[in-house]
Design a protein around this motif. Structure first.
Motif, mmCIF file in Angstrom:
data_model
loop_
_atom_site.group_PDB
_atom_site.id
_atom_site.type_symbol
_atom_site.label_atom_id
_atom_site.label_comp_id
_atom_site.label_asym_id
_atom_site.label_seq_id
_atom_site.Cartn_x
_atom_site.Cartn_y
_atom_site.Cartn_z
ATOM 1 N N ASP A 68 12.642 -12.392 25.355
ATOM 2 C CA ASP A 68 14.024 -11.912 24.991
ATOM 3 C C ASP A 68 15.210 -12.335 25.870
ATOM 4 O O ASP A 68 16.041 -11.509 26.369
ATOM 5 N N SER A 89 13.893 -9.246 29.180
ATOM 6 C CA SER A 89 13.040 -8.370 29.435
ATOM 7 C C SER A 89 11.784 -9.114 30.161
ATOM 8 O O SER A 89 11.585 -10.245 29.958
ATOM 9 N N GLU A 106 12.757 -3.547 30.372
ATOM 10 C CA GLU A 106 13.699 -4.132 29.006
ATOM 11 C C GLU A 106 15.013 -4.355 29.669
ATOM 12 O O GLU A 106 15.612 -3.440 30.403
ATOM 13 N N ASP A 107 16.135 -4.973 28.932
ATOM 14 C CA ASP A 107 17.079 -5.176 29.104
ATOM 15 C C ASP A 107 17.772 -5.323 30.861
ATOM 16 O O ASP A 107 18.643 -4.456 31.097
#
Length: 174
Positions: A68, A89, A106-107
């Motif tokens: 991602d 991520s 994540e992120d």
């Protein structure tokens, strides 16, 4: 005849002193080349965690898989500022004594906003909370590849360990 020698001497002097050693613009500097916007195109992440379990020192290899990815970074000059946008991520995996451990983060927004400088082949990025140093492996009009390390103290099921994560990051100019 005397005037002809004098005229020849003047013409030669003008030609010699008017010639420049500069044959045009030279190769761009690393500082000139890095300015612009770069999209992260490849992340290679691995490392090692070391800790002490019950009085025994242990070492565990860690691998990271990035997914991602929308991460980009922009370098500006005058003043030298850096801003990152997007995120990515990462799934960390480690095996120890037949057990596999996985942690997903994540992120991730890696750099944020700060300043940059280049000393030799090192890119130094300073934010309000930290300074990160990367070794520049490749830089040209289309590709920026840097290598760096992150050292973190982590908690693995109640045991504290030190993780040294190697980052090999490739960016493509956008």
């Amino acid at each position: 005849m005397k005037n002809l020698k004098l005229l020849t001497l003047i013409i030669l002097s003008v030609m010699v002193f008017s010639c420049s050693d500069d044959d045009g613009p030279g190769e761009p500097t690393i500082e000139d080349t890095i300015v612009g916007k770069w999209q992260a195109s490849e992340f290679l992440v691995d490392g090692e965690a070391t800790g002490n379990i019950g009085g025994i020192n242990v070492s565990v290899d860690i691998e990271g898989d990035v997914y991602d990815n929308t991460y980009a970074v922009e370098f500006r000059d005058n003043p030298n500022t850096v801003t990152s946008t997007g995120d990515f991520s990462i799934r960390f995996t480690a095996s120890f004594l037949g057990q596999s451990y996985e942690e997903v983060v994540e992120d991730v927004q890696f750099i944020g906003t700060g300043s940059w400088q280049i000393i030799g082949n090192q890119l130094i990025i300073t934010t309000s909370t930290e300074e990160r140093t990367f070794d520049i492996q490749t830089i040209n009009a289309t590709t920026l590849r840097v290598f760096g390390q992150i050292i973190e103290t982590i908690d693995v099921e109640g045991t504290t360990a030190e993780a040294v994560i190697d980052l090999d990051l490739t960016f493509t100019r956008i």
